[in-house]
Design an enzyme around this catalytic site. Structure first.
Site, PDB file in Angstrom:
ATOM      1  N   ASP A 165       0.844  -1.197   0.000  1.00  0.00           N
ATOM      2  CA  ASP A 165       0.000   0.000   0.000  1.00  0.00           C
ATOM      3  C   ASP A 165       0.882   1.251   0.000  1.00  0.00           C
ATOM      4  O   ASP A 165       2.093   1.165  -0.149  1.00  0.00           O
ATOM      5  CB  ASP A 165      -0.935  -0.026   1.226  1.00  0.00           C
ATOM      6  CG  ASP A 165      -0.152  -0.207   2.511  1.00  0.00           C
ATOM      7  OD1 ASP A 165       1.103  -0.102   2.473  1.00  0.00           O
ATOM      8  OD2 ASP A 165      -0.769  -0.465   3.560  1.00  0.00           O
TER       9      ASP A 165
ATOM     10  N   HIS B  39       1.012  -8.665  -4.689  1.00  0.00           N
ATOM     11  CA  HIS B  39      -0.022  -7.727  -4.217  1.00  0.00           C
ATOM     12  C   HIS B  39       0.659  -6.410  -3.840  1.00  0.00           C
ATOM     13  O   HIS B  39       1.062  -6.202  -2.687  1.00  0.00           O
ATOM     14  CB  HIS B  39      -0.740  -8.344  -3.006  1.00  0.00           C
ATOM     15  CG  HIS B  39      -1.826  -7.486  -2.421  1.00  0.00           C
ATOM     16  ND1 HIS B  39      -3.157  -7.637  -2.728  1.00  0.00           N
ATOM     17  CD2 HIS B  39      -1.782  -6.446  -1.540  1.00  0.00           C
ATOM     18  CE1 HIS B  39      -3.883  -6.759  -2.065  1.00  0.00           C
ATOM     19  NE2 HIS B  39      -3.064  -6.015  -1.334  1.00  0.00           N
TER      20      HIS B  39
ATOM     21  N   ASP C  65      -0.441 -17.888  -6.634  1.00  0.00           N
ATOM     22  CA  ASP C  65       0.139 -16.664  -7.199  1.00  0.00           C
ATOM     23  C   ASP C  65      -0.959 -15.789  -7.773  1.00  0.00           C
ATOM     24  O   ASP C  65      -1.160 -15.723  -8.996  1.00  0.00           O
ATOM     25  CB  ASP C  65       1.167 -17.041  -8.268  1.00  0.00           C
ATOM     26  CG  ASP C  65       1.939 -15.829  -8.775  1.00  0.00           C
ATOM     27  OD1 ASP C  65       1.814 -14.744  -8.169  1.00  0.00           O
ATOM     28  OD2 ASP C  65       2.664 -15.980  -9.772  1.00  0.00           O
TER      29      ASP C  65
ATOM     30  N   GLU D 250       1.485 -10.488  -0.578  1.00  0.00           N
ATOM     31  CA  GLU D 250       1.898  -9.110  -0.299  1.00  0.00           C
ATOM     32  C   GLU D 250       3.288  -9.106   0.336  1.00  0.00           C
ATOM     33  O   GLU D 250       3.524  -9.763   1.338  1.00  0.00           O
ATOM     34  CB  GLU D 250       0.904  -8.416   0.642  1.00  0.00           C
ATOM     35  CG  GLU D 250       1.288  -6.955   0.889  1.00  0.00           C
ATOM     36  CD  GLU D 250       0.238  -6.159   1.667  1.00  0.00           C
ATOM     37  OE1 GLU D 250      -0.638  -6.781   2.298  1.00  0.00           O
ATOM     38  OE2 GLU D 250       0.310  -4.911   1.626  1.00  0.00           O
TER      39      GLU D 250
END
Ligand SMILES: *[C@@H]1O[C@H](CO)[C@@H](O)[C@H](O)[C@H]1NC(C)=O
Ligand SMILES: *[C@@H]1O[C@H](CO)[C@@H](O)[C@H](O)[C@H]1NC(C)=O
Length: 453
Positions: free
Chosen positions: A77, A375, A427, A436
């Site tokens: 993020d 991710h 995956d 992530e």
């Protein structure tokens, strides 16, 4: 040949192959340090090597009138979370403190110091006066509801601080530990910067901070603090950004092994707890850490590798501390030499880098079989250098998050969350528990890889 014999023969051949498999730790080390460049927030410097990234977060801190530009995004993020960032910097600095000559021999010392400095420059900005520290920029909830490159962020960049009215002594302690460890990493190459770092560090006195402040300054008052604090943490089940007791225990054990502390004053308990944790990790204790079917240390489904790499780092440095003291580790199930400890670390690193049932490297960009749908907002969206059309908060989901294709940018050196307890890995970008990456996963690997390379 009977089928049982044939099986045994095949199995031993497999073991042999696993044994000879040669893994390029040096290449993995190089990648691991590139990853921190991909996580940079702020204005990127001219020597930036990860070219698909651009400048971002250039107004961070403007809501409070403080320049908070810089630092690291911690995972997939775009929030700058102070806690994992501080742990990341501590582990990078600890890597340099222990393995400086190895890093220098592999021409990676300057990259490691740059990775530390990107964090410490930011911590200094975030500490505008002695009793204020900005511990987060960005808002987790709104950020997690958008899928945008950091360069395009439209989410609120709220700055959160700790001060006398909003205390956060644990965050202050972790940051103090990071600054003290970093001041040691810079003491040779940049003594002036080292002094600035230590002056910012000496405001908090929690155990983890106290241990690092003592190591960096030699000031006896931090030892006195540890004696008075009286709480050694007990035997921990994990070492992570959220639980640093093992780190403190191991550094106190080092002082005991060097004869700089005495077993009296209860310091012996710190050492025996550090050793119990290591025994449990290497499966020779009384409460062993779980392993996957194929033998990777395993704690939990969500971002498991952060615990594994932190455990491997501690085991690696402890092997060297024991070695320097000509000592061994006594566990419930026998004694272990420093060589035994390093062999264990190496087998775990080999698993992480591809020597596992799936033949998959959990370090992105290492080898040919690695996670392709990491991710990670920035890596999963076309580089702003290739297409500068802004990606909107929700538009990013449609155009990139849900796309069944490899990420356009390879997030070299990132360690993802890792396999499940059955050594499986899916995956898929949706699979945030496994796919992530985080800076706190990779930072301990820098030291471990420098030692193995
Ligand atoms: C040692 O640390 C304490 C606590 O921060 C400080 O008050 C003292 O001045 C320091 N002593 C020296 C010799 O620097
Ligand atoms: C791992 O995958 C295999 C094959 O797809 C499957 O049989 C097994 O049940 C999975 N294990 C776990 C723990 O999910």
């Amino acid at each position: 040949m009977s089928s049982t014999k044939l099986f045994a023969f095949g199995f031993s051949l497999l073991l042999l192959l696993h044994g000879v498999v040669s893994i390029d730790y040096r290449a993995a080390l190089t990648k691991s340090l590139l990853y921190f460049e991909a996580q940079r927030s702020g204005k990127l410097p001219p020597n930036q090597r990860v070219q698909w990234r651009g400048d971002s977060g250039l107004n961070d801190g403007s809501d409070v009138g403080v320049n908070l530009v810089g630092g690291y995004y911690d995972a997939g993020d775009n929030v700058k979370f102070g806690f994992p960032m501080a742990f990341t910097v501590t582990m990078l600095a600890w890597s340099v403190v222990e393995f400086r000559s190895q890093l220098a021999a592999m021409n990676e010392l300057s990259h490691a110091l740059e990775a530390i400095e990107w964090g410490t420059d930011y911590f200094i900005k975030a500490h505008p006066n002695p009793n204020v520290f900005y511990g987060e920029v960005g808002d987790g909830d709104s950020d997690h509801n958008c899928w945008q490159r950091p360069e395009d962020m439209t989410t609120p960049r709220t700055s959160y601080k700790i001060d006398q009215q909003h205390p956060g002594s644990d965050l202050a302690g972790e940051t103090a530990a990071a600054l003290a460890a970093a001041s040691m990493a810079f003491s040779i190459s940049n003594p002036r910067y080292s002094t600035i770092l230590i002056s910012h560090a000496t405001q908090d006195e929690l155990l983890w901070a106290a241990v690092w402040l003592h190591r960096a300054t030699g000031n006896q008052s931090y030892i006195d603090y540890m004696v008075q604090s009286g709480f050694n943490g007990g035997t921990r089940s994990m070492f992570s950004w959220d639980d640093k007791y093992v780190g403190a225990q191991v550094l106190i054990a080092k002082l005991l092994l060097e004869g700089k502390l005495k077993e009296s004053e209860n310091f012996g308990a710190y050492k025996s707890q550090a050793e119990q944790y290591i025994c449990n990790c290497i499966q020779k204790g009384n409460s062993n850490v779980h392993e996957t079917s194929a033998g990777l240390l395993w704690w939990q489904p969500w971002n498991d590798l952060q615990y594994t790499t932190a455990a491997l780092f501690v085991t690696t440095v402890y092997a060297d501390y024991l070695s320097a003291a000509k000592s061994t580790l006594r566990c419930q199930v026998g004694s272990l030499t420093p060589t035994n400890l390093l062999a264990f670390v190496q087998s775990q690193v080999n698993y992480i880098l591809g020597s596992n049932p799936r033949g998959m490297s959990y370090m992105v960009g290492f080898g040919s079989n690695y996670p392709k749908q990491v991710h990670h907002r920035g890596a999963s969206i076309v580089s702003i250098k290739q297409d500068s059309t802004p990606v909107t908060c929700k538009g990013g989901y449609e155009a990139w998050f849900n796309k069944a294709a490899p990420n356009p940018n390879v997030l070299d050196g990132a360690l993802v969350g890792g396999p499940d307890q059955g050594d499986n890995y899916s995956d898929s970008r949706q699979n945030f528990q496994q796919a992530e990456p985080a800076t706190a996963n990779t930072a301990p690997m820098v030291g471990v890889l420098a030692r193995l390379a």
